[in-house]
Design an enzyme around this catalytic site. Structure first.
Site, mmCIF file in Angstrom:
data_model
loop_
_atom_site.group_PDB
_atom_site.id
_atom_site.type_symbol
_atom_site.label_atom_id
_atom_site.label_comp_id
_atom_site.label_asym_id
_atom_site.label_seq_id
_atom_site.Cartn_x
_atom_site.Cartn_y
_atom_site.Cartn_z
ATOM 1 N N ILE A 145 -45.034 136.253 54.480
ATOM 2 C CA ILE A 145 -43.611 136.120 54.844
ATOM 3 C C ILE A 145 -43.438 136.397 56.334
ATOM 4 C CG2 ILE A 145 -41.269 136.959 54.387
ATOM 5 C CD1 ILE A 145 -42.305 137.875 51.587
ATOM 6 N N ASP A 195 -49.480 144.091 63.748
ATOM 7 C CA ASP A 195 -50.134 143.907 62.444
ATOM 8 C C ASP A 195 -51.535 144.485 62.522
ATOM 9 O OD1 ASP A 195 -51.549 142.533 60.197
ATOM 10 O OD2 ASP A 195 -49.639 141.497 59.980
ATOM 11 N N THR A 245 -55.154 143.336 58.012
ATOM 12 C CA THR A 245 -55.929 143.664 56.807
ATOM 13 C C THR A 245 -56.432 142.337 56.228
ATOM 14 O OG1 THR A 245 -54.049 143.392 55.312
ATOM 15 C CG2 THR A 245 -54.349 145.589 56.307
ATOM 16 N N LEU A 290 -41.936 144.354 57.870
ATOM 17 C CA LEU A 290 -42.524 143.686 56.704
ATOM 18 C C LEU A 290 -43.907 144.211 56.344
ATOM 19 C CD1 LEU A 290 -41.258 140.834 58.531
ATOM 20 C CD2 LEU A 290 -41.257 140.269 56.111
ATOM 21 N N THR A 295 -38.387 144.864 48.011
ATOM 22 C CA THR A 295 -38.630 143.970 46.872
ATOM 23 C C THR A 295 -37.703 144.296 45.707
ATOM 24 O OG1 THR A 295 -40.276 143.514 45.149
ATOM 25 C CG2 THR A 295 -40.483 145.613 46.257
ATOM 26 N N ASP A 296 -37.480 143.302 44.857
ATOM 27 C CA ASP A 296 -36.678 143.551 43.649
ATOM 28 C C ASP A 296 -37.430 144.444 42.653
ATOM 29 O OD1 ASP A 296 -38.603 141.707 42.816
ATOM 30 O OD2 ASP A 296 -37.185 140.328 41.868
ATOM 31 N N GLU A 297 -38.749 144.626 42.871
ATOM 32 C CA GLU A 297 -39.545 145.380 41.900
ATOM 33 C C GLU A 297 -39.155 146.860 41.852
ATOM 34 O OE1 GLU A 297 -43.694 144.236 41.734
ATOM 35 O OE2 GLU A 297 -43.243 142.286 42.607
ATOM 36 N N TYR A 314 -47.358 149.931 43.425
ATOM 37 C CA TYR A 314 -46.758 149.119 44.500
ATOM 38 C C TYR A 314 -45.249 149.355 44.563
ATOM 39 C CZ TYR A 314 -44.520 145.049 46.655
ATOM 40 O OH TYR A 314 -43.715 144.244 47.415
ATOM 41 N N LYS A 323 -42.878 151.129 47.483
ATOM 42 C CA LYS A 323 -41.776 150.438 48.182
ATOM 43 C C LYS A 323 -40.466 151.202 47.955
ATOM 44 C CE LYS A 323 -41.766 147.007 50.158
ATOM 45 N NZ LYS A 323 -42.045 146.650 51.581
HETATM 46 P P1 NAD Z 1 -48.752 140.084 52.810
HETATM 47 O O1 NAD Z 1 -49.648 140.972 52.012
HETATM 48 O O2 NAD Z 1 -48.997 138.628 52.837
HETATM 49 O O3 NAD Z 1 -48.740 140.562 54.331
HETATM 50 C C1 NAD Z 1 -48.676 141.923 54.687
HETATM 51 C C2 NAD Z 1 -49.010 142.040 56.170
HETATM 52 O O4 NAD Z 1 -48.942 143.420 56.528
HETATM 53 C C3 NAD Z 1 -50.433 141.555 56.522
HETATM 54 O O5 NAD Z 1 -50.390 140.749 57.674
HETATM 55 C C4 NAD Z 1 -51.191 142.848 56.778
HETATM 56 O O6 NAD Z 1 -52.239 142.700 57.713
HETATM 57 C C5 NAD Z 1 -50.086 143.753 57.302
HETATM 58 N N1 NAD Z 1 -50.398 145.178 57.103
HETATM 59 C C6 NAD Z 1 -50.850 145.767 55.952
HETATM 60 N N2 NAD Z 1 -51.093 147.085 56.188
HETATM 61 C C7 NAD Z 1 -50.767 147.312 57.490
HETATM 62 C C8 NAD Z 1 -50.797 148.490 58.313
HETATM 63 N N3 NAD Z 1 -51.222 149.659 57.850
HETATM 64 N N4 NAD Z 1 -50.381 148.357 59.602
HETATM 65 C C9 NAD Z 1 -49.966 147.159 60.075
HETATM 66 N N5 NAD Z 1 -49.949 146.032 59.361
HETATM 67 C C10 NAD Z 1 -50.339 146.116 58.074
HETATM 68 O O7 NAD Z 1 -47.284 140.431 52.288
HETATM 69 P P2 NAD Z 1 -46.009 139.487 52.127
HETATM 70 O O8 NAD Z 1 -46.061 138.859 50.797
HETATM 71 O O9 NAD Z 1 -45.850 138.658 53.343
HETATM 72 O O10 NAD Z 1 -44.855 140.603 52.078
HETATM 73 C C11 NAD Z 1 -44.250 141.049 53.279
HETATM 74 C C12 NAD Z 1 -43.194 142.097 52.942
HETATM 75 O O11 NAD Z 1 -42.221 141.535 52.062
HETATM 76 C C13 NAD Z 1 -43.751 143.322 52.223
HETATM 77 O O12 NAD Z 1 -43.066 144.452 52.705
HETATM 78 C C14 NAD Z 1 -43.418 143.079 50.755
HETATM 79 O O13 NAD Z 1 -43.256 144.298 50.065
HETATM 80 C C15 NAD Z 1 -42.105 142.326 50.891
HETATM 81 N N6 NAD Z 1 -41.803 141.398 49.776
HETATM 82 C C16 NAD Z 1 -42.715 140.457 49.394
HETATM 83 C C17 NAD Z 1 -42.394 139.570 48.370
HETATM 84 C C18 NAD Z 1 -43.364 138.487 47.937
HETATM 85 O O14 NAD Z 1 -43.092 137.801 46.936
HETATM 86 N N7 NAD Z 1 -44.471 138.256 48.624
HETATM 87 C C19 NAD Z 1 -41.158 139.652 47.741
HETATM 88 C C20 NAD Z 1 -40.248 140.644 48.164
HETATM 89 C C21 NAD Z 1 -40.580 141.502 49.194
HETATM 90 P P1 TYD Z 2 -47.883 137.991 41.344
HETATM 91 O O1 TYD Z 2 -47.941 136.688 42.066
HETATM 92 O O2 TYD Z 2 -49.029 138.944 41.469
HETATM 93 O O3 TYD Z 2 -46.510 138.689 41.761
HETATM 94 P P2 TYD Z 2 -45.766 140.003 41.122
HETATM 95 O O4 TYD Z 2 -46.686 140.721 40.240
HETATM 96 O O5 TYD Z 2 -45.415 140.787 42.350
HETATM 97 O O6 TYD Z 2 -44.562 139.454 40.405
HETATM 98 O O7 TYD Z 2 -47.697 137.691 39.790
HETATM 99 C C1 TYD Z 2 -46.617 136.901 39.312
HETATM 100 C C2 TYD Z 2 -46.667 136.905 37.797
HETATM 101 O O8 TYD Z 2 -47.844 136.179 37.381
HETATM 102 C C3 TYD Z 2 -46.811 138.286 37.183
HETATM 103 O O9 TYD Z 2 -46.074 138.335 35.970
HETATM 104 C C4 TYD Z 2 -48.306 138.422 36.903
HETATM 105 C C5 TYD Z 2 -48.719 136.994 36.599
HETATM 106 N N1 TYD Z 2 -50.108 136.619 37.001
HETATM 107 C C6 TYD Z 2 -50.940 135.963 36.074
HETATM 108 O O10 TYD Z 2 -50.555 135.696 34.922
HETATM 109 N N2 TYD Z 2 -52.199 135.605 36.499
HETATM 110 C C7 TYD Z 2 -52.664 135.873 37.741
HETATM 111 O O11 TYD Z 2 -53.852 135.562 38.052
HETATM 112 C C8 TYD Z 2 -51.799 136.531 38.674
HETATM 113 C C9 TYD Z 2 -52.261 136.858 40.076
HETATM 114 C C10 TYD Z 2 -50.523 136.878 38.257
#
Ligand code: NAD
Ligand code: TYD
Length: 351
Positions: free
Chosen positions: A14, A35, A38, A83, A132-134, A157, A161
């Site tokens: 994101i 960043d 990782t 983020l 996150t909504d989680e 996780y 958060k």
């Molecule tokens: P991602 O895992 O793709 O990216 C996370 C980034 O953070 C990476 O570039 C990583 O290198 C960096 N990072 C991790 N640890 C770090 C540290 N100690 N110092 C500096 N940088 C560090 O995650 P994403 O899916 O892009 O999510 C971004 C944000 O949005 C997160 O806070 C996540 O909780 C939130 N979010 C994600 C989703 C989703 O569906 N992916 C939904 C809602 C909220």
């Molecule tokens: P994920 O993409 O890991 O997001 P989150 O757990 O944060 O919602 O998983 C989305 C949904 O898909 C979740 O209910 C777990 C399920 N899932 C599978 O069934 N198989 C998989 O290999 C993965 C990664 C997730």
């Protein structure tokens, strides 16, 4: 207005969409992406904007307090969009420690540094925490998460958060630090690391590998295209009321198994395979421990107050996503040949 803003985690999924949007749309801003890089951070996500004059990258671990303070001393940020996080539930189940360090301690380091650099009264100063909504827990088959839903995180996780959200609000209440928080549902789109459901499924179909579906595939998620989340972040950063929380969602709930079947159908078409052939790859595997049943978000506050709404239908978004993964083989292969293959063996070898 000139501004110097910090985007943490900008090399991730994101974050890279947010960095690109801000660098292109606001040439008068200086945008610094910090960043740690990782396994989930990938500067290849940003090659198209890395030479822009208003963009800088600083490799920084937000858990390292000294490094964070030095960054704020160097740039004197007036806005932060935070983020950076460990973001994958399955990894938080096998090794929670890193989630505590980055998501909680890292956030507190940023809040402390931000509090020190500029007085709360400075116009426009804002700490925007992306959550996150989680954090709201798990729903049964009725109802939606609203901004008033009590927190009930159920995985390492989501608990990390939730803790970081509480720390942000505590800094607001105790020190008058201006903040805003948004809680978003599941994102999908280009550049997502293929450990998450949608890119993992696309990749496995492409490689004719089993598609692991946890449990019976009955769990439900709400899916939002990443570009629409980046647009929401833009609006909330600029117009969100300090101290407020905004829920962001796609109004787009899918049972995992139905979503996987839809992806199979799209991929059969794109790859010129016989209809139904990818579905044969679906494999039910051991369920995730403590697997949340359903997430569903009520984003009407954001829609009514700030005029945001999703612009991409699921059909369009999934089509663009599949096309991106098929066109960006090199990006995917780089990941698959590195740490990812070891992770995959560890995660799925024993399910
Ligand atoms: P991602 O895992 O793709 O990216 C996370 C980034 O953070 C990476 O570039 C990583 O290198 C960096 N990072 C991790 N640890 C770090 C540290 N100690 N110092 C500096 N940088 C560090 O995650 P994403 O899916 O892009 O999510 C971004 C944000 O949005 C997160 O806070 C996540 O909780 C939130 N979010 C994600 C989703 C989703 O569906 N992916 C939904 C809602 C909220
Ligand atoms: P994920 O993409 O890991 O997001 P989150 O757990 O944060 O919602 O998983 C989305 C949904 O898909 C979740 O209910 C777990 C399920 N899932 C599978 O069934 N198989 C998989 O290999 C993965 C990664 C997730």
């Amino acid at each position: 207005m000139k501004r110097t803003i910090l985007i943490t985690g900008g090399a991730g999924f994101i974050g890279s969409h947010v960095v690109r949007r801000f660098v292109k749309k606001y040439p008068e801003y200086s945008v610094v992406n910090a960043d740690k890089l990782t396994y989930a951070g990938n500067l290849c996500n940003l090659t198209d904007i890395e030479r822009e004059k208003n963009y800088k990258f600083r490799k920084t671990d937000i858990v390292d307090k000294k490094a964070v303070n030095a960054l704020f001393d160097e740039f004197r940020f007036d806005g932060v969009i935070h983020l950076a996080a460990e973001s994958h539930v399955d990894r938080s189940i096998t090794s929670p420690d890193e989630f505590i360090y980055t998501n909680i301690i890292g956030t507190v380091n940023l809040l402390t540094a931000f509090r020190n650099v500029a007085p709360a009264s400075r116009a426009g100063k804002i700490f925007y925490h992306i959550s996150t909504d989680e954090v709201y827990g798990s729903l049964e088959h009725g109802g939606f998460f609203t901004e008033q839903t009590p927190y009930d995180p159920r995985s390492p996780y989501s608990a990390s958060k939730a803790s970081s959200d509480h720390m942000v609000r505590a800094f607001g209440n105790t020190y008058g630090l201006p903040f805003v928080i948004s809680n978003c549902s599941n994102n999908y789109g280009p550049n997502q690391f293929p450990e998450k459901l949608i890119p993992l499924t696309i990749n496995n179909i492409k490689l004719n590998k089993p598609i692991p579906v946890y449990g019976r595939g009955e769990n439900i998620r709400d899916w939002l295209y990443v570009g629409d989340h980046a647009a929401a972040i833009d609006i909330i950063f600029h117009s969100g009321r300090p101290g407020e929380t905004y829920n962001v969602g796609g109004d787009n709930e899918w049972k995992n198994i139905d979503l996987v079947r839809l992806l199979c159908h799209i991929m059969d078409g794109r790859l010129g395979r016989n209809a139904g052939s990818s579905e044969e790859l679906i494999t039910y595997v051991t369920d995730r421990a403590g697997h949340d049943l359903r997430y569903a978000i009520d984003s009407s506050k954001l829609q009514k107050e700030l005029g945001w709404k999703p612009s991409v239908t699921f059909e369009e978004g999934l089509g663009m996503t599949v096309d991106w993964y098929l066109a960006n083989e090199k990006w995917l292969n780089n990941i698959i040949s590195g740490d990812y293959s070891r992770y995959y063996e560890e995660m799925y070898g024993r399910r």
